[in-house]
Motif scaffolding. Structure first.
Motif, PDB file in Angstrom:
ATOM      1  N   LEU A   3     -12.148   9.722  -8.845  1.00 36.94           N
ATOM      2  CA  LEU A   3     -12.014  10.263  -7.497  1.00 36.94           C
ATOM      3  C   LEU A   3     -10.919  11.324  -7.394  1.00 36.94           C
ATOM      4  N   MET A   4     -10.169  11.480  -8.499  1.00 42.95           N
ATOM      5  CA  MET A   4      -9.042  12.431  -8.554  1.00 42.95           C
ATOM      6  C   MET A   4      -7.997  12.120  -7.465  1.00 42.95           C
ATOM      7  N   ILE A   5      -7.636  10.823  -7.370  1.00 44.10           N
ATOM      8  CA  ILE A   5      -6.591  10.386  -6.460  1.00 44.10           C
ATOM      9  C   ILE A   5      -5.670   9.438  -7.225  1.00 44.10           C
ATOM     10  N   HIS A   6      -4.582   9.013  -6.599  1.00 45.07           N
ATOM     11  CA  HIS A   6      -3.625   8.114  -7.240  1.00 45.07           C
ATOM     12  C   HIS A   6      -4.182   6.681  -7.219  1.00 45.07           C
ATOM     13  N   PRO A   7      -3.904   5.872  -8.279  1.00 46.53           N
ATOM     14  CA  PRO A   7      -4.358   4.474  -8.284  1.00 46.53           C
ATOM     15  C   PRO A   7      -3.890   3.683  -7.067  1.00 46.53           C
ATOM     16  N   ASN A   8      -2.670   3.994  -6.564  1.00 48.01           N
ATOM     17  CA  ASN A   8      -2.198   3.293  -5.371  1.00 48.01           C
ATOM     18  C   ASN A   8      -3.093   3.567  -4.162  1.00 48.01           C
ATOM     19  N   THR A   9      -3.622   4.797  -4.121  1.00 50.11           N
ATOM     20  CA  THR A   9      -4.525   5.152  -3.016  1.00 50.11           C
ATOM     21  C   THR A   9      -5.816   4.343  -3.103  1.00 50.11           C
ATOM     22  N   VAL A  10      -6.301   4.141  -4.350  1.00 52.19           N
ATOM     23  CA  VAL A  10      -7.502   3.317  -4.547  1.00 52.19           C
ATOM     24  C   VAL A  10      -7.225   1.897  -4.049  1.00 52.19           C
ATOM     25  N   ALA A  11      -6.078   1.360  -4.441  1.00 57.32           N
ATOM     26  CA  ALA A  11      -5.743  -0.006  -4.034  1.00 57.32           C
ATOM     27  C   ALA A  11      -5.647  -0.112  -2.505  1.00 57.32           C
ATOM     28  N   TYR A  12      -5.027   0.896  -1.887  1.00 60.92           N
ATOM     29  CA  TYR A  12      -4.896   0.891  -0.430  1.00 60.92           C
ATOM     30  C   TYR A  12      -6.276   0.900   0.238  1.00 60.92           C
ATOM     31  N   ARG A  13      -7.191   1.752  -0.260  1.00 59.59           N
ATOM     32  CA  ARG A  13      -8.515   1.854   0.344  1.00 59.59           C
ATOM     33  C   ARG A  13      -9.316   0.558   0.168  1.00 59.59           C
TER      34      ARG A  13
END
Length: 384
Positions: free
Chosen positions: A347-357
């Protein structure tokens, strides 16, 4: 009917033809050998039967040339009966027609050789037109006989194919009856079957299903196509499904959707594969390619339970519509093998952003995508 006045006794061309009639046995063997050497498919026909046929045809032809008369109706009926026998042995129509040309060529060579030094030497050329007339008349009868036989055979086979499909879809007859029809169509009832289906509309036009069945004959294995309600169903055995899909799309158009069932054993397996293909077709998303039940088995298997399972997926579907970014992240997480870092890369985002979503998704839907049950419910709800 005559092409001219019948030749009287003592006429040079009559004597020439009668000279060859006296060598009928020898000539029959020679022509039969020529045919079997030049047309390999005649190996399927019993030699004695072919020799009898050649002898009979040469006798009639030489007598006709001797008297300068055309084939009689009775002789043409005999040729028709012989042609049907050749069709029975599976000889192609082009090969059946070629025998007359092989025989006429050999006969003409023998006529010229026999005429040398005789009163017929300068006039033997007059036999060319009547010889060709006999070949034309015989060829027309052969072509008509094969066309009639093909129509009869195709009509019967088409009826068998339709009956076979109906029995597989309804299961309303003893299994042995279905097995008998399967054998007549060339299937092994105990072998593996795979079904394909596509919307029936493109095949309702006159001749389209015939074209598909004809194209399928060029594939290795067996294919039986038929219409059933809103579907065109092809039951196959020993066929590469990709090859058949290519022909289906080629005839139905680039927007055609095709569902492909699993390879399953026996007639019960054929029934199940048809059901597989139907369900795969229902969940197919775009035309121009095949959707295999193997790839969409979960969604396809839930088709019949959509209404009953709707409460389980209501929150998931509502959230996916309102928060498509969160739904995309859940799918990426599933495709990444439940790896936050791999999903983040995709997704070309930070892993923390994935966890948040993923946390937001859990809060809004009640389904935690980091657990097996929650992930399955989420993926099925999003994609179903």
């Amino acid at each position: 009917m005559t092409t001219s006045a019948a030749r009287s006794a003592g006429h040079p061309l009559r004597e020439l033809c009668e000279s060859l009639l006296s060598r009928l046995e020898e000539l029959s063997v020679t022509v039969t050998d020529d045919i079997r050497r030049e047309i390999p498919s005649y190996a399927a026909m019993p030699l004695a039967e072919q020799l009898d046929t050649v002898r009979s045809r040469l006798r009639a032809l030489l007598r006709g040339l001797a008297l300068d008369v055309e084939p009689t109706a009775e002789q043409l009926l005999e040729i028709r009966a012989e042609s049907l026998r050749r069709a029975y042995y599976g000889l192609p129509v082009q090969d059946a027609l070629a025998t007359f040309h092989v025989g006429a060529r050999r006969l003409w060579d023998e006529l010229r050789a026999t005429a040398r030094g005789t009163a017929a030497e300068d006039t033997a050329i007059e036999l060319v037109a009547p010889l060709w007339l006999w070949v034309q008349s015989a060829s027309g009868v052969v072509a008509d006989a094969y066309a009639d036989e093909a129509g009869t055979r195709y009509g019967r086979e088409a009826g068998l194919r339709q009956r076979f499909l109906e029995l597989l879809r309804t299961g309303g007859a003893p299994r042995e009856h279905t097995a008998e029809i399967a054998r007549e169509l060339g299937f092994d009832p105990d072998g593996d079957f795979r079904a394909l289906c596509t919307p029936a509309a493109p095949w309702a036009a006159e001749g389209h299903l015939v074209l598909l069945q004809r194209a399928a004959r060029r594939l290795a294995g067996r294919v039986s196509c038929g219409l059933s309600g809103q579907l065109m169903v092809a039951v196959t055995q020993g066929v590469d499904p990709g090859d058949l899909v290519t022909r289906v799309i080629g005839l139905a158009g680039d927007e055609a959707r095709v569902g492909v069932g699993l390879d399953r054993t026996g007639l019960a397996g054929a029934e199940m594969s048809i059901a597989d293909a139907e369900r795969a077709l229902v969940v197919s998303e775009r035309g121009g390619h095949a959707t295999s039940f193997e790839d969409v088995w979960l969604r396809a298997s839930l088709i019949d339970s959509r209404d009953r399972l709707e409460p389980l997926f209501a929150a998931v579907r509502r959230t996916a519509g309102e928060q498509p970014q969160l739904a995309q992240t859940v799918l990426a997480f599933a495709d990444a093998g439940l790896s936050l870092s791999h999903a983040a890369e995709a997704l070309m985002i930070h892993p923390n952003t994935v966890a948040y979503r993923l946390g937001q998704w859990h809060r809004l839907t009640g389904s935690d995508p980091r657990t097996f049950t929650g992930l399955v419910r989420s993926v099925v709800g999003i994609t179903g």
